[in-house]
Motif scaffolding. Structure first.
Motif, PDB file in Angstrom:
ATOM      1  N   GLU A 168      10.788  58.426  68.422  1.00  0.00           N
ATOM      2  CA  GLU A 168       9.626  59.261  68.152  1.00  0.00           C
ATOM      3  C   GLU A 168       8.514  58.535  67.394  1.00  0.00           C
ATOM      4  OE1 GLU A 168      10.683  62.869  66.340  1.00  0.00           O
ATOM      5  OE2 GLU A 168      11.962  63.522  67.990  1.00  0.00           O
ATOM      6  N   ASP A 169       8.849  57.472  66.674  1.00  0.00           N
ATOM      7  CA  ASP A 169       7.810  56.736  65.970  1.00  0.00           C
ATOM      8  C   ASP A 169       6.884  56.061  66.982  1.00  0.00           C
ATOM      9  OD1 ASP A 169       8.806  57.462  63.557  1.00  0.00           O
ATOM     10  OD2 ASP A 169      10.003  55.640  63.270  1.00  0.00           O
ATOM     11  N   PHE A 170       5.601  56.128  66.723  1.00  0.00           N
ATOM     12  CA  PHE A 170       4.669  55.481  67.637  1.00  0.00           C
ATOM     13  C   PHE A 170       3.598  54.755  66.815  1.00  0.00           C
ATOM     14  CE2 PHE A 170       3.543  59.873  66.965  1.00  0.00           C
ATOM     15  CZ  PHE A 170       2.207  59.822  66.603  1.00  0.00           C
ATOM     16  N   ILE A 171       3.005  53.742  67.423  1.00  0.00           N
ATOM     17  CA  ILE A 171       2.042  52.871  66.736  1.00  0.00           C
ATOM     18  C   ILE A 171       0.641  53.485  66.828  1.00  0.00           C
ATOM     19  CG2 ILE A 171       0.989  50.581  66.703  1.00  0.00           C
ATOM     20  CD1 ILE A 171       3.562  49.502  67.931  1.00  0.00           C
ATOM     21  N   VAL A 172      -0.027  53.561  65.681  1.00  0.00           N
ATOM     22  CA  VAL A 172      -1.381  54.088  65.610  1.00  0.00           C
ATOM     23  C   VAL A 172      -2.346  52.921  65.401  1.00  0.00           C
ATOM     24  CG1 VAL A 172      -2.954  55.635  64.406  1.00  0.00           C
ATOM     25  CG2 VAL A 172      -0.541  56.246  64.664  1.00  0.00           C
ATOM     26  N   SER A 173      -3.302  52.782  66.272  1.00  0.00           N
ATOM     27  CA  SER A 173      -4.279  51.699  66.187  1.00  0.00           C
ATOM     28  C   SER A 173      -5.548  52.171  65.491  1.00  0.00           C
ATOM     29  CB  SER A 173      -4.620  51.184  67.596  1.00  0.00           C
ATOM     30  OG  SER A 173      -5.663  50.224  67.521  1.00  0.00           O
ATOM     31  N   THR A 174      -6.072  51.303  64.634  1.00  0.00           N
ATOM     32  CA  THR A 174      -7.323  51.621  63.924  1.00  0.00           C
ATOM     33  C   THR A 174      -8.487  50.753  64.402  1.00  0.00           C
ATOM     34  OG1 THR A 174      -6.789  50.035  62.163  1.00  0.00           O
ATOM     35  CG2 THR A 174      -6.026  52.333  61.895  1.00  0.00           C
ATOM     36  N   GLU A 175      -8.309  50.078  65.530  1.00  0.00           N
ATOM     37  CA  GLU A 175      -9.342  49.156  66.012  1.00  0.00           C
ATOM     38  C   GLU A 175     -10.656  49.875  66.315  1.00  0.00           C
ATOM     39  OE1 GLU A 175      -9.364  45.925  66.119  1.00  0.00           O
ATOM     40  OE2 GLU A 175      -7.346  45.857  65.248  1.00  0.00           O
ATOM     41  N   GLN A 176     -10.584  51.004  66.991  1.00  0.00           N
ATOM     42  CA  GLN A 176     -11.817  51.722  67.333  1.00  0.00           C
ATOM     43  C   GLN A 176     -12.533  52.226  66.084  1.00  0.00           C
ATOM     44  OE1 GLN A 176     -10.984  54.791  70.131  1.00  0.00           O
ATOM     45  NE2 GLN A 176     -10.479  53.382  71.802  1.00  0.00           N
ATOM     46  N   LEU A 177     -11.751  52.712  65.121  1.00  0.00           N
ATOM     47  CA  LEU A 177     -12.345  53.179  63.876  1.00  0.00           C
ATOM     48  C   LEU A 177     -13.033  52.024  63.142  1.00  0.00           C
ATOM     49  CD1 LEU A 177     -12.768  55.362  61.703  1.00  0.00           C
ATOM     50  CD2 LEU A 177     -10.536  54.712  60.765  1.00  0.00           C
ATOM     51  N   ARG A 178     -12.359  50.881  63.057  1.00  0.00           N
ATOM     52  CA  ARG A 178     -12.927  49.716  62.373  1.00  0.00           C
ATOM     53  C   ARG A 178     -14.215  49.248  63.065  1.00  0.00           C
ATOM     54  NH1 ARG A 178     -11.890  45.356  59.151  1.00  0.00           N
ATOM     55  NH2 ARG A 178      -9.975  46.318  58.366  1.00  0.00           N
ATOM     56  N   SER A 179     -14.172  49.207  64.412  1.00  0.00           N
ATOM     57  CA  SER A 179     -15.346  48.749  65.159  1.00  0.00           C
ATOM     58  C   SER A 179     -16.545  49.659  64.922  1.00  0.00           C
ATOM     59  CB  SER A 179     -15.011  48.680  66.654  1.00  0.00           C
ATOM     60  OG  SER A 179     -16.166  48.347  67.409  1.00  0.00           O
ATOM     61  N   ARG A 180     -16.283  50.960  64.895  1.00  0.00           N
ATOM     62  CA  ARG A 180     -17.394  51.905  64.697  1.00  0.00           C
ATOM     63  C   ARG A 180     -17.986  51.785  63.293  1.00  0.00           C
ATOM     64  NH1 ARG A 180     -21.383  54.044  64.741  1.00  0.00           N
ATOM     65  NH2 ARG A 180     -22.017  56.134  65.396  1.00  0.00           N
ATOM     66  N   LEU A 181     -17.132  51.603  62.307  1.00  0.00           N
ATOM     67  CA  LEU A 181     -17.617  51.492  60.935  1.00  0.00           C
ATOM     68  C   LEU A 181     -18.388  50.193  60.733  1.00  0.00           C
ATOM     69  CD1 LEU A 181     -14.512  52.841  58.958  1.00  0.00           C
ATOM     70  CD2 LEU A 181     -16.670  54.009  59.404  1.00  0.00           C
ATOM     71  N   VAL A 182     -17.951  49.137  61.382  1.00  0.00           N
ATOM     72  CA  VAL A 182     -18.673  47.869  61.284  1.00  0.00           C
ATOM     73  C   VAL A 182     -20.072  48.006  61.870  1.00  0.00           C
ATOM     74  CG1 VAL A 182     -18.741  45.488  62.138  1.00  0.00           C
ATOM     75  CG2 VAL A 182     -16.620  46.417  61.212  1.00  0.00           C
ATOM     76  N   GLN A 183     -20.205  48.730  62.991  1.00  0.00           N
ATOM     77  CA  GLN A 183     -21.516  48.955  63.600  1.00  0.00           C
ATOM     78  C   GLN A 183     -22.458  49.678  62.649  1.00  0.00           C
ATOM     79  OE1 GLN A 183     -21.033  50.974  67.314  1.00  0.00           O
ATOM     80  NE2 GLN A 183     -19.919  49.270  68.296  1.00  0.00           N
ATOM     81  N   GLU A 184     -21.890  50.540  61.824  1.00  0.00           N
ATOM     82  CA  GLU A 184     -22.701  51.292  60.869  1.00  0.00           C
ATOM     83  C   GLU A 184     -23.000  50.480  59.611  1.00  0.00           C
ATOM     84  OE1 GLU A 184     -24.114  54.173  61.278  1.00  0.00           O
ATOM     85  OE2 GLU A 184     -23.295  54.456  63.302  1.00  0.00           O
ATOM     86  N   GLY A 185     -22.454  49.271  59.525  1.00  0.00           N
ATOM     87  CA  GLY A 185     -22.732  48.424  58.371  1.00  0.00           C
ATOM     88  C   GLY A 185     -21.911  48.768  57.153  1.00  0.00           C
ATOM     89  N   ILE A 186     -20.754  49.375  57.329  1.00  0.00           N
ATOM     90  CA  ILE A 186     -19.878  49.752  56.216  1.00  0.00           C
ATOM     91  C   ILE A 186     -19.135  48.522  55.736  1.00  0.00           C
ATOM     92  CG2 ILE A 186     -18.038  51.292  55.453  1.00  0.00           C
ATOM     93  CD1 ILE A 186     -20.608  52.692  56.274  1.00  0.00           C
ATOM     94  N   GLY A 187     -18.941  48.423  54.416  1.00  0.00           N
ATOM     95  CA  GLY A 187     -18.259  47.284  53.836  1.00  0.00           C
ATOM     96  C   GLY A 187     -16.771  47.287  54.141  1.00  0.00           C
ATOM     97  N   GLU A 188     -16.164  46.090  53.981  1.00  0.00           N
ATOM     98  CA  GLU A 188     -14.740  45.931  54.296  1.00  0.00           C
ATOM     99  C   GLU A 188     -13.856  46.795  53.408  1.00  0.00           C
ATOM    100  OE1 GLU A 188     -11.451  44.578  56.340  1.00  0.00           O
ATOM    101  OE2 GLU A 188     -13.584  44.331  56.794  1.00  0.00           O
ATOM    102  N   ALA A 189     -14.186  46.926  52.140  1.00  0.00           N
ATOM    103  CA  ALA A 189     -13.364  47.722  51.221  1.00  0.00           C
ATOM    104  C   ALA A 189     -13.323  49.194  51.642  1.00  0.00           C
ATOM    105  CB  ALA A 189     -13.901  47.593  49.797  1.00  0.00           C
ATOM    106  N   VAL A 190     -14.489  49.711  52.040  1.00  0.00           N
ATOM    107  CA  VAL A 190     -14.537  51.121  52.473  1.00  0.00           C
ATOM    108  C   VAL A 190     -13.770  51.291  53.785  1.00  0.00           C
ATOM    109  CG1 VAL A 190     -16.049  53.014  53.144  1.00  0.00           C
ATOM    110  CG2 VAL A 190     -16.738  51.474  51.304  1.00  0.00           C
ATOM    111  N   ILE A 191     -13.885  50.292  54.700  1.00  0.00           N
ATOM    112  CA  ILE A 191     -13.172  50.383  55.982  1.00  0.00           C
ATOM    113  C   ILE A 191     -11.665  50.443  55.754  1.00  0.00           C
ATOM    114  CG2 ILE A 191     -12.631  49.129  58.100  1.00  0.00           C
ATOM    115  CD1 ILE A 191     -15.498  48.102  58.135  1.00  0.00           C
TER     116      ILE A 191
END
Length: 663
Positions: free
Chosen positions: A91-114
């Motif tokens: 039942e355990d499954f892998i959750v990816s945060t790549e799309q979230l990270r990419s979107r936040l980078v586009q908005e100019g969010i810092g690494e600590a906040v990401i």
């Protein structure tokens, strides 16, 4: 023979199938099944699957022990309950945060906040995973508990049978086994059967004592029924024709040559063949919202809208059991010719035929008011019937019928319970049939259950054992087989006729309660292995299927019960069911008026219990020392004189001032 647990084993009926493709189904069966050793026979064991009981007989006591041990080992390989740890890997499954990270980078969010956002999202997902796991575990636990409860119910019923059987075995009452006939415990008589028989002083028996019941799955197919019906009509005519049988000698019982039972001719009376067209459109009602708070309660105390009723009362339903009364007429004639065996066979068919009209009937009849009556004068059937509600608590209906050369009477107390997905109806009372020559037959009805009340297609089933006790030469025992989930051949009925003096079984009965009944002469336990009873089966009764289905799935006979023929209303007492306003409005499709009247009459009925406690007594029936009600006479004489002065109008004033129009 010991069973190797390495081989996938699936027990199906009385055979065994070895197949790797059935491994999953085998695992499920073993998970929910339990094994029990017989106390009366050291070679027998039973497997309870939760829906069916499988009876096996080994070659020796040692073989039985090996069977039980092998099944136990197999069961241990598939535990009944899975723990939460069993879901970790799947039942355990892998959750990816790549799309979230990419979107936040586009908005100019810092690494600590990401990283903080990723951490928050992963934490929330983990919490959701844990909740889903907990819910899945609870779901499995609930399913396992339900399966265990079903298994324990069957085990409890069989334990009672085994203990009774063991006591009787100690008294010298052995049993015979047949290689062909399988002994079945499902569909045994309900608890009310024992209470019923004890109330009327009848000895309580168990089905397992006789060992003569047989599984009809192998030969009760539709094709065999049709062929047997055709042969019977060719050789013996239909149910209303003259019956002539050739000389035959089976088990020492000879039928006389040339005995002819002629059909009785009755006058023709035209009766209606349909209900009035509804005047309103029926509104859907949420059943669950009404009955969810009434689980386990007596149904007589549950107030339901009129949409759940059919336009008949319980008093009229009593007369519906006499639809095939010509079987009793034939039984009378057979007795006059000295053929007692054919007499009880016809009585058995008549007792079963009363259930034929229940197929497809999904609505409940109206509960009569205290003192409500119903009469049925049917010269076209040679019958004159009368019934009355004689008690409100408990609810008891008494009836009396006079035929040509016979009388029939009964009092019935129907106990109903709602169990979530089904309604169980347990009858309490004895039906008595007496011929003019003095011979009497008595029996009680079996349990009725209505399934899929909430979800699925609603259907009814009848199950239990009906014992027809005759005062003369023969008695009869008939078993209504309970329908299981996987049963593709439902509604089976089978039994035997027994000589009261010698205990010898002289005839076999088989058929379906909604189709037809057949008989075969001789002792069923003496037949050779592989014997097919349908090759010799003779038709006793067949349901009339010539008419199409109608509203409420009423038969043409049932449609006639609530009819007000011209001039009849003036002859009826004010207590007759045909004058009940809510029932009449429902028949006419006037649902709003029917609901208003039903509510008004139910409010009046609440006073019935106090009235009964103050000494109210039924007008036409009286109770004897044994607590049974008997017709005291006088009704038909009062009807002839139109003398209803001392009869109160129990229905009162209706909400609709217009008179009831006669059809």
């Amino acid at each position: 023979m010991p069973v190797s647990v390495e081989l996938p084993l699936l027990v199906v009926g009385c055979g065994y199938i070895y197949s790797d493709q059935l491994a999953k189904l085998q695992q499920y069966v073993i998970q929910v099944s339990s094994v029990r050793a017989s106390k009366s026979d050291d070679k027998r064991l039973s497997i309870f699957t939760g829906t069916k009981t499988l009876h096996l007989r080994c070659q020796s006591r040692e073989d039985r022990t090996a069977w039980i041990e092998a099944l136990g080992v197999a069961k241990d390989q598939f535990p009944r309950l899975l723990s939460s740890g069993d879901f970790a890997s799947s039942e355990d499954f892998i959750v990816s945060t790549e799309q979230l990270r990419s979107r936040l980078v586009q908005e100019g969010i810092g690494e600590a906040v990401i990283k903080d956002c990723e951490s928050i999202m992963l934490h929330e997902v983990a919490e959701l995973q844990n909740q889903l796991k907990a819910l899945q575990v609870k779901h499995i636990m609930l399913l396992d508990t339900l399966r265990q409860l079903e298994t324990e119910k069957i085990e409890l019923e069989t334990t009672v049978v085994d203990e009774t059987k063991e006591r009787d075995s100690c008294c010298g009452q052995g049993r015979r086994f047949s290689d062909f006939y399988s002994i079945m415990s499902e569909g045994s008589a309900s608890d009310s059967d024992a209470d019923n028989e004890s109330r009327y002083g009848v000895d309580v028996e168990t089905d397992e004592e006789d060992g003569a019941f047989f599984d009809t799955n192998d030969f009760m197919s539709a094709e065999s029924l049709r062929s047997a019906s055709y042969r019977s009509r060719e050789g013996a005519g239909n149910a209303c024709s003259s019956l002539t049988f050739e000389n035959e000698n089976l088990s020492g019982h000879t039928r006389e040559v040339g005995i002819e039972v002629k059909a009785i001719k009755y006058p023709y009376i035209k009766r209606r063949d349909s209900l009035p067209e509804p005047k309103e459109k029926e509104k859907p009602v949420g059943l669950w919202s009404i009955i969810k708070d009434n689980i386990g309660k007596d149904l007589s105390g549950v107030c339901l809208p009129v949409y759940f009723n059919e336009p008949l009362s319980s008093l009229q339903k009593c007369f519906e059991d006499l639809e095939y009364s010509h079987l009793v007429d034939q039984a009378l004639e057979w007795g006059k010719q000295g053929n007692d065996l054919m007499r009880i066979l016809k009585i058995a068919a008549f007792a079963v035929s009363g259930y034929a009209s229940t197929e497809g009937r999904q609505c409940k009849p109206f509960n009569p008011l205290l003192g409500e009556t119903y009469e049925a004068d049917y010269p076209d059937k040679g019958l004159r019937f009368f019934s009355e509600k004689v008690s409100h608590h408990p609810m008891v209906v008494a009836c009396h019928c006079e035929g040509r050369g016979w009388k029939f009477w009964a009092d019935s107390n129907l106990k109903g319970k709602f169990w979530g997905r089904s309604i169980q109806l347990d009858p309490v009372g004895v039906l008595t049939l007496q011929f003019e020559d003095g011979e009497t037959f008595q029996w009680s009805k079996v349990t009725t259950s209505i399934y899929n009340i909430i979800i699925g297609k609603i259907y009814c089933d009848h199950y239990g054992t009906m014992r027809i006790k005759g005062s003369g030469k023969y008695s009869c025992k008939i078993k209504f087989k309970e329908q299981s989930i996987i049963d593709r051949n439902p509604h089976q009925v089978h039994g035997f006729v027994q000589d009261n003096r010698t205990g010898e079984k002289v005839a076999m009965l088989l058929g379906k309660w909604d189709e037809a009944m057949y008989y075969v002469l001789g002792d069923p336990t003496t037949k050779p292995k592989g014997y097919d009873p349908m090759t010799e089966a003779i038709l006793l009764w067949e349901r009339d299927k010539s008419n199409p289905k109608t509203r409420y799935n009423l038969t043409p006979f049932a449609i006639s019960l609530n009819e007000l023929t011209p001039g009849l209303r003036e002859k009826l007492p004010p207590t007759d069911s045909r004058l009940r306003p809510d029932q009449r409005h429902l028949e006419n499709g006037e649902y709003e008026l029917a609901n208003v009247e039903k509510l008004r009459l139910e409010q009046l009925q609440r006073q019935a219990r106090k009235l009964q406690e103050r000494g109210w007594r039924p007008r036409w029936f009286s109770k004897d020392e044994d607590g049974c009600y008997h017709y005291g006479g006088g009704y038909w004489e009062a009807r002839e004189k139109h003398n209803w002065e001392d009869i109160s109008d129990i229905f009162g004033q209706t909400s609709d001032p217009s008179p009831i129009i006669e059809e």
